[in-house]
Scaffold this active site. Sequence first.
Site, PDB file in Angstrom:
ATOM      1  CG  ASN A 175      46.136  46.196  44.877  1.00 41.40           C
ATOM      2  OD1 ASN A 175      46.226  46.222  46.095  1.00 41.40           O
ATOM      3  ND2 ASN A 175      46.269  45.075  44.192  1.00 41.40           N
ATOM      4  CG  LEU A 176      47.948  52.061  43.893  1.00 38.19           C
ATOM      5  CD1 LEU A 176      49.004  53.092  44.268  1.00 38.19           C
ATOM      6  CD2 LEU A 176      46.726  52.197  44.790  1.00 38.19           C
ATOM      7  NE  ARG A 178      43.665  44.875  39.165  1.00 39.02           N
ATOM      8  CZ  ARG A 178      44.865  44.820  39.711  1.00 39.02           C
ATOM      9  NH1 ARG A 178      45.789  45.697  39.361  1.00 39.02           N
ATOM     10  NH2 ARG A 178      45.163  43.908  40.612  1.00 39.02           N
ATOM     11  CG  ASP A 235      40.524  38.008  43.296  1.00 37.30           C
ATOM     12  OD1 ASP A 235      40.089  37.265  44.202  1.00 37.30           O
ATOM     13  OD2 ASP A 235      41.609  38.618  43.385  1.00 37.30           O
ATOM     14  CG  ASN A 236      38.560  33.570  45.331  1.00 38.92           C
ATOM     15  OD1 ASN A 236      37.877  32.721  45.891  1.00 38.92           O
ATOM     16  ND2 ASN A 236      38.753  34.780  45.852  1.00 38.92           N
ATOM     17  CB  CYS A 295      43.656  40.269  37.407  1.00 37.26           C
ATOM     18  SG  CYS A 295      41.947  40.540  36.908  1.00 37.26           S
ATOM     19  CB  CYS A 352      21.245  24.576  38.243  1.00 37.28           C
ATOM     20  SG  CYS A 352      22.440  25.522  39.198  1.00 37.28           S
TER      21      CYS A 352
END
Length: 373
Positions: A175-176, A178, A235-236, A295, A352
């Site tokens: 992780n580090l 970013r 992130d999902n 990612c 929508c």
Amino acid sequence: MSQHDDPEISAAAAAAAGVAAGAVLLDIRSAAERAGGMAQGAQGVDIDALDAWLARTPCAQPLLLICAVGQRSLRAAQALRARGIAAQSVRGGLQAWIAAGLPLAGDDLDADARERYARQLRLPEVGVRGQARLARARVAVVGAGGLGSPAALYLAAAGIGTLSLIDDDVVERSNLQRQVLHSDARVGTPKVASAAAALQALNPRACIETHAVRLDRDNAEPLLVGHDLVIDGSDNFATRYAVSAASLRLGLPMIYGAVERYSGQVSVFDPRRADSPCYRCLFPYPPVAGEAPSCAEAGVLGVLPGVIGLLQATEALKLLLDLGASLIGRLLLFDALAMRFRELALPRDAHCPGCGADARPLDAQALHDLCQG
């Protein structure tokens, strides 16, 4: 040369000797500028209305004029002195007044806050009132990773009163590269605990609430209710759809960001506005497997989440302070390799599935089915 022979007076002298001795302190900036805060004891008189004020307010006391940086007030003081009127300009204007730690009208900021936020307080559109709005604000940050790290750091630094961090993960060494909230010494620590330590070290005034849970359809509303806005740093797709659904139900602005490899995107979805799209206007349904790799699967340039996260923080501050034009109805795209931004129109979709006329709330099974595909 006596003190009164000088067309300028220091901010400290104006506050201590000048006003105490009965001088009249006039803030000659525009009403819009004064709305951001005024020196304590000052009266507001637009420079263009100064002659009219003098005509209806005979004044035997010396006049002390103050503006933003002391230029307008110096010219005005010199013009008045040429007419035989005792007037001086506060050297350096309101900027010098604030830098000297002198009190502002309605100012409940202590010395630490005045020093900490001094550069922000000098912005007429922020000032004491704006800083007070930030201090009252509650912002939820979903994800304490690549996007949440820069967003939370700069929001805490700006003086956001309460930041709620929501993440169920632990810090890993990968992780580090970013996720700049974390450090090597905290590998294995829950991300929200690691993030809280970093944010409190940066700004001890900030209240950091931590929720070491994964946000989902069932807990999204309890976690987000009572906030002024939510920053989506997830992130999902399952989490993003859950955040979007809760945002719509709660009338809570959602600041969206996403990154992949060398590119990123950001937008703002504000259900309080009838013309605002929602996240599902952009992505009605998740892409099929493989079309949008994570990612971990596709990789990401370490600085890229920093750029997008800072844009999210910028949009958050603009919404909270009611500044400028937000990204509502626009999708901002960033290409790091070309170092180019471009913008796409993102209108609200009348059909929508999230916010259109026939939209239906997502229950747990529907969200599961949507994200499984």
